[in-house]
Design a protein around this motif. Structure first.
Motif, short mmCIF file in Angstrom:
data_model
loop_
_atom_site.label_atom_id
_atom_site.label_comp_id
_atom_site.label_asym_id
_atom_site.label_seq_id
_atom_site.Cartn_x
_atom_site.Cartn_y
_atom_site.Cartn_z
N ILE A 1 -15.22 11.94 -7.21
CA ILE A 1 -15.20 12.04 -5.78
C ILE A 1 -14.13 11.20 -5.06
O ILE A 1 -13.41 11.64 -4.19
N LEU A 2 -14.06 9.87 -5.68
CA LEU A 2 -12.83 9.00 -5.11
C LEU A 2 -11.32 9.60 -5.67
O LEU A 2 -10.53 9.70 -4.84
N ALA A 3 -11.40 10.17 -6.68
CA ALA A 3 -10.23 10.99 -7.20
C ALA A 3 -9.86 12.18 -6.03
O ALA A 3 -8.83 12.46 -5.87
N LYS A 4 -10.93 12.82 -5.74
CA LYS A 4 -10.69 14.07 -4.76
C LYS A 4 -10.34 13.28 -3.67
O LYS A 4 -9.57 13.83 -2.63
N CYS A 5 -10.87 12.25 -3.18
CA CYS A 5 -10.53 11.75 -1.67
C CYS A 5 -9.05 11.13 -1.66
O CYS A 5 -8.39 11.57 -0.89
N LEU A 6 -8.50 10.65 -2.96
CA LEU A 6 -6.98 10.36 -2.84
C LEU A 6 -6.32 11.46 -2.85
O LEU A 6 -5.23 11.36 -2.46
N LYS A 7 -6.83 12.32 -3.54
CA LYS A 7 -5.94 13.60 -3.43
C LYS A 7 -5.73 14.44 -2.27
O LYS A 7 -4.76 15.13 -1.89
N VAL A 8 -6.73 14.45 -1.35
CA VAL A 8 -6.56 15.05 -0.27
C VAL A 8 -5.97 14.26 1.15
O VAL A 8 -5.74 14.97 1.88
N VAL A 9 -6.11 13.08 1.08
CA VAL A 9 -5.68 12.32 2.24
C VAL A 9 -4.11 12.18 2.11
O VAL A 9 -3.38 12.14 1.28
N ASP A 10 -3.61 12.38 3.56
CA ASP A 10 -2.21 12.25 3.83
C ASP A 10 -1.76 11.23 4.52
O ASP A 10 -0.55 10.99 4.67
N SER A 11 -2.54 10.44 5.40
CA SER A 11 -2.08 9.51 6.10
C SER A 11 -1.64 8.35 5.53
O SER A 11 -2.01 7.77 4.43
#
Length: 597
Positions: free
Chosen positions: A414-424
């Motif tokens: 889940i955390l890897a996916k979180c870091l992958k999708v954020v752009d800010s």
């Protein structure tokens, strides 16, 4: 002939009784509304849509819109002026109807009419006290009870006011503490309205509303100062002279009291837990509009005096905790969700693409909203929201799951996916610092935990952790790349210390590269043995010819003589064979020498 006769009659009627003006029509519809409530009986259970009230309100709104189309130079027509001067207390009446809901459906009708009035008029004159006071009362009544049947109408009114604030940022201060009336005034209907429209239902204080925990200064100005320029100006707001409605809306730095409240934001936050997804989306839009205003004083008010950032991040943490612990980690990477995403199958409670689909969709859609909000909002708000994200979500909620043996695989995915999708940029920076550490810390405990997870016998955890490191390198900042890669290369962190003799021998025997090298060595030894055997044969031949191979120069000359002698013998043998076969020999170069001495 008949049409001409009717035209003549109509002209004569107009001369004797001229048609009513627009203001007279406006007053007529207002009087009809008052007459209805003067004769209203509470025992009558008919819905308001069955009465003529919606028609009269619609006609009054239509008259204002038509009148405004004919005005030039930003002037106000007589109908709208009657509202602003409060000679016709339409907005106060709408507030009373929203509070009493008499007859049933009056609350929704009042909110809808107020929203339409603000949207359809080019100059709603919100900065006039006779306009913003009724709006404040109406806003206080919004979300008075959870799961209200008028949630949609309430949030549409709030969103409309947010749109007006975006056009004129200074209007935001009308909905802050110095200009909001005290709770007793806000919760009571003016006496003149009670006489015109009798209100028999008791209005209760909204429950769990932080706006009513503090006594607010009473008696605001008739025309408020659009922008506060300092703490002293705020304290003397009730005694200073009124400022023209066209005053400059340029923002100045403001020092806020601890008891300041931001009415628009606080009310919008209360709709984030609505069961209606459309209501939640509209509330999110309103928060984003106010957060994106370029005014520094509004951004400071939102970060220091409003729980907006904390509420948004806490909602993300709550959605994260709702994800089932037995979700397949491989399903996490397949999701591609945006914050405004509403699945068509969400209406079916039994539908699910896979176990935990709804919970993961809800979590990642809210994460995308946080990321979008950080990209669109004021830099001050973005910095505060990213810090809150790290403290309340990453450190407070997600960090414990990485060290949990039973949930480490899912949490890492889940955390890897979180870091992958954020752009800010702010969010990526805080995310990276949380992973690799801040400041001069050489070895960060969380980073060590991730590295150790790569060396376990749980191959699923190893794979997910490696994917996490891949995301860290792809989305990482200069600081994270320095800490994860460059610092270890410079310190030779990739080189392991020498192992014991037994371990080294075991690793050497199990190493494929060592095996291939050993095979090449065997082939080289065979080649050397073959060369030694050939050298021995040559030595024997030279010894048989009486030559000493140890003397290099003499040995070379002797070899030439031996070869020439052998060639002469071969030549003689060939000539004998050819003579027997009657073959003619060539005469040229018969005596040529193969090697010269």
């Amino acid at each position: 002939m008949l049409s001409r006769f009717s035209d003549v009659l109509q002209t004569a009627a107009d001369v004797l009784a001229p048609p009513a003006t627009r203001l007279e029509d406006f007053e007529y519809h207002w009087k009809m509304i008052l007459n209805f409530y003067q004769n209203y009986d509470d025992s009558n259970k008919m819905h308001i849509e069955e009465t003529r009230i919606p028609h009269h309100l619609h006609q009054m709104l239509q008259l204002i819109v038509e009148e405004e189309k004919e005005q030039h130079g930003g002037t106000v027509g007589p109908c709208l002026e009657a509202l602003v001067q409060r000679s016709i207390c339409l907005l106060d009446a709408l507030t009373a109807l929203a509070a009493a809901d008499r007859p049933p459906g009056a609350r929704a009708l009042a909110l809808t009419t107020g929203t339409a009035l603000l949207r359809r008029t080019r100059q709603p004159c919100v900065n006039s006290a006779h306009v913003y006071r009724p709006l404040q009362r109406m806003l206080i009544q919004c979300n008075e009870s959870p799961a209200s049947p008028t949630e949609k109408e309430e949030v549409e009114l709030l969103l409309t006011l947010c749109g007006l604030v975006r056009k004129e940022p200074g209007l935001a201060n009308i909905f802050t503490t110095p200009f909001v009336e005290d709770k007793s005034t806000l919760l009571s209907i003016p006496e003149d309205i009670q006489k015109l429209i009798p209100i028999r239902s008791k209005v209760h204080t909204p429950k769990k509303n932080p706006l009513f925990e503090v006594e607010l200064p009473p008696n605001p100005l008739r025309n408020v100062s659009i922008i506060r320029t300092g703490k002293d100006d705020c304290c003397n707001a009730t005694s200073s002279s009124s400022i023209d409605d066209n005053a400059s809306c340029k923002s100045h730095k403001t020092v806020y009291d601890d008891n300041d409240k931001f009415l628009l934001i606080d009310l919008l936050l209360s709709y984030l837990n609505s069961a209606d997804n459309q209501v939640v989306l509209r509330a999110c839009e309103g928060i984003m509009i106010v957060s994106s205003l370029p005014e520094d004083d509004i951004a400071n008010l939102l970060t220091s005096c409003s729980p907006a950032c904390e509420t948004i991040v806490d909602k993300l943490a709550a959605k994260y905790k709702c994800v089932p612990a037995n979700v397949d980690p491989s399903d996490v990477d397949h999701l591609n969700i945006t914050w405004a995403y509403v699945a068509q199958d969400f209406g079916d409670k039994t539908y699910s693409k896979f176990h935990g689909y709804r919970e993961l969709t809800s979590f990642f859609s809210w994460l995308d909203y946080c990321d979008t909000l950080m990209k669109e909002c004021h830099p001050t708000i973005a910095a505060h929201l990213s810090r809150t994200f790290r403290q309340n979500f990453l450190e407070g909620t997600a960090e414990n799951g990485i060290t949990d043996v039973h949930h480490a695989v899912l949490v890492t995915a889940i955390l890897a996916k979180c870091l992958k999708v954020v752009d800010s940029p702010d969010l990526i920076n805080e995310f990276s610092n949380w992973l690799v550490g801040d400041g001069e810390v050489s070895e960060w405990p969380l980073l060590h935990t991730l590295i150790n997870n790569c060396l376990t016998e749980n191959y699923e955890l190893t794979l997910e952790t490696l994917r996490f490191f891949e995301s860290i390198i792809e989305k990482g900042t200069e600081h994270s790349i320095q800490r994860v890669v460059l610092a270890r290369v410079a310190a030779r962190g990739y080189w392991a210390p020498r192992a014991t003799h037994d371990d080294a021998e075991r690793e050497r025997l199990n190493d494929l590269s060592i095996g291939r090298e050993r095979e090449r060595n065997r082939e080289a030894m065979k080649q050397l043995q073959h060369e030694d055997h050939v050298n021995e044969q040559i030595t024997d031949i030279l010894s048989h010819e009486g030559l000493d191979p140890k003397h290099h120069d003499e040995g070379t000359d002797n070899i030439h003589r031996v070869i020439n002698r052998r060639l002469e013998q071969l030549k003689a043998s060939i000539e004998d064979i050819m003579a027997k076969e009657n073959i003619v020999m060539p005469t040229a170069n018969n005596d040529s020498v193969i090697f010269s001495d």
